[in-house]
Design an enzyme around this catalytic site. Structure first.
Site, PDB file in Angstrom:
ATOM      1  NE  ARG A 160      -1.468   2.598   2.771  1.00 33.89           N
ATOM      2  CZ  ARG A 160      -1.097   3.782   3.252  1.00 33.89           C
ATOM      3  NH1 ARG A 160      -1.052   4.851   2.455  1.00 33.89           N
ATOM      4  NH2 ARG A 160      -0.727   3.904   4.513  1.00 33.89           N
TER       5      ARG A 160
ATOM      6  CD  GLU B   9      -3.611  12.402   5.462  1.00 36.76           C
ATOM      7  OE1 GLU B   9      -2.928  12.500   4.429  1.00 36.76           O
ATOM      8  OE2 GLU B   9      -4.854  12.494   5.477  1.00 36.76           O
TER       9      GLU B   9
END
Length: 503
Positions: free
Chosen positions: A12, A142
């Site tokens: 990923r 994030e």
């Protein structure tokens, strides 16, 4: 001992390396090796909604994982997008989602343009939907590192909210690779101590070359899991590398353990290198071509005297072996080490002459391999140590527009002459196909070509000598041969003739 979960995200985050894209079949092969042989705890294999190819890759991996009882180890990055990512997960057969959320007020305000309460409410809806569909949830914050620097109150408000949610792990990424080791320890220890019942993963990036140092501080601060990639692949400067991290944890942090099998790290590194086309730097710790190679003669001499230049990073741990390079800094000890492997013994006088010739070749920037030694010895001391049983007598190579390249060759093997022709994807490939026909008659299987490197001196002269170094694998052993000529294909043929005589 405290167990540290290892989540590999090569498929990923690692695939975000510029210019890298794995096919569905390649992703499956890497996933199988990482779970079955390297034995990482978890795999993050894709981002939801990216492309149909990504979807097909995830379906292949989840089908295999379900058959082998490993489906809970397969994870997918998803988004706060209502039902969209959840439905994608269901269709792909995945059971664990890593929900990407905003871990800093800066991202929340300028990218989403929402309040914390709005964001939390939407996150709760996605988590509730996922859980109702029997999908396990982890949550990424994030830009968490900048969040701790610039908006810590928001981060703790977010973590307070997550502590009320039915999630398994909180994933804390240093998204831009900006943390110093001291900050890493301070931020993570605050969080681990404040939420003792929550599982925290740390996800390091390597923009300042601090990823390994930050990983160590994260573990010291008490994190429960680490996100790593094979060969340190990833966006910009990449992620914390799997092999180096495992070696560091084993040698410097004996209070923790992982499930990773060190002896399998090199094989997965080479597989990812092949599939990605992203070459491993020769000096990359643990997996680089040169990291277990002694070049200076004084080092080889020291290894003969109580292993003076050994450390805990023994190559055997990683399924590798120590080598002694041949070049202008080689001493007699380096050359003796290589001669021992070939079963050749020279007098001190002859050894000195051979050493001098290798130094001269090194000064001209020519690469000398172990397999070159018999030829150098024959040349320097005028012996017939090399018996040329195979000789490529003649060949014709053709390359035409809109026609496949072809080769016709005449070769002498043990005094018998053979002539064959073949086509191929290139002139050298055609040459090798014709050669395989010859050896098929002799019922001999040729070695597998595993690497092909060409070195041309800079300067732009078209008549410059070209050096081709080919790596072969034969009966479980790897070796290199070298050819030198002004024509690249001819230099490769010369390297191949050396290989034929060696086998």
């Amino acid at each position: 001992m405290r167990h540290i979960e290892i989540m590999d995200t090569t498929l990923r985050d690692g695939e975000q390396t510029s210019g890298v894209s794995f096919s569905a079949t390649e992703k499956l092969a890497i996933a199988q090796l990482l779970l079955k042989e390297v034995k990482v705890d978890r795999l993050e294999v894709a981002s939801a909604r990216v492309s149909d190819g990504e979807f097909q890759a995830v379906k292949k991996i989840t089908a295999w994982a379900s058959e082998n009882g490993l489906i809970d180890k397969i994870e997918v990055l998803t988004f706060v997008d209502g039902e969209t990512s959840v439905n994608w997960m269901i269709e792909a057969g995945a059971k664990v989602m890593n929900l990407l959320t905003k871990g800093s007020m800066n991202h929340l305000t300028h990218q989403l343009k929402k309040t914390a309460e709005q964001h939390f409410s939407e996150i709760a809806e996605v988590i509730a939907l996922a859980r109702s569909k029997d999908i396990q949830c982890n949550v990424y914050l994030e830009d968490w590192s900048n969040g701790m620097r610039n908006s810590p109150d928001y981060v703790f408000q977010f973590l307070d909210f997550l502590s009320t949610q039915p999630i398994k792990r909180v994933l804390l990424p240093d998204t831009l690779g900006v943390l110093t080791p001291r900050e890493c320890y301070d931020f993570l220890s605050q969080i681990v101590q404040r939420y003792p019942n929550q599982h925290f993963d740390f996800h390091a990036h390597n923009d300042y070359d601090l990823s390994i140092a930050n990983v160590m501080e994260g573990v010291r601060a008490g994190v429960h899991g680490l996100h790593l990639t094979v060969n340190g692949m990833g966006e910009r400067a990449g992620n914390a590398p799997l092999a180096s991290t495992i070696a560091v944890l084993k040698d410097f942090m004996p209070e923790v353990e992982t499930s990773v099998v060190e002896a399998s790290l090199y094989s997965v590194s080479k597989l990812v290198e092949t599939f990605s086309g992203f070459r491993i730097p020769v000096n990359k710790p643990v997996v680089g071509e040169n990291v277990f190679t002694q070049t200076a003669g004084i080092h080889a001499d020291g290894d003969n005297k109580n292993n003076l230049y050994f450390n805990d990073l023994m190559p055997e741990r990683f399924g590798r072996e120590r080598k002694y390079a041949l070049g202008k800094t080689s001493g007699k000890a380096n050359i003796e080490k290589n001669l021992q492997k070939l079963g050749i013994k020279l007098s001190q006088a002859d050894l000195k002459r051979v050493t001098q010739r290798i130094i001269e070749l090194g000064d001209r920037k020519e690469v000398v391999t172990q397999e070159d030694l018999p030829y150098i010895i024959s040349d320097v001391i005028d012996t017939n140590i090399v018996e040329e049983k195979v000789e490529v007598i003649n060949y014709v190579l053709t390359h035409s527009k809109n026609l496949r390249p072809s080769a016709t060759l005449r070769v002498k093997v043990d005094g018998h002459i053979f002539e064959e022709n073949a086509q191929g994807d290139g002139q050298y490939d055609a040459f090798m196909n014709a050669l395989k026909k010859v050896y098929l008659k002799k019922e001999v299987l040729l070695p597998m070509l595993t690497d092909y490197a060409v070195r041309i001196p800079p300067g732009g002269n078209t008549d410059a000598l070209c050096e081709t170094i080919i790596t072969w694998e034969h009966k479980g052993k790897e070796f290199k041969t070298r050819g030198l000529d002004s024509d690249q294909t001819v230099s490769a043929i010369k390297a191949t003739q050396k290989m034929l005589n060696l086998i």
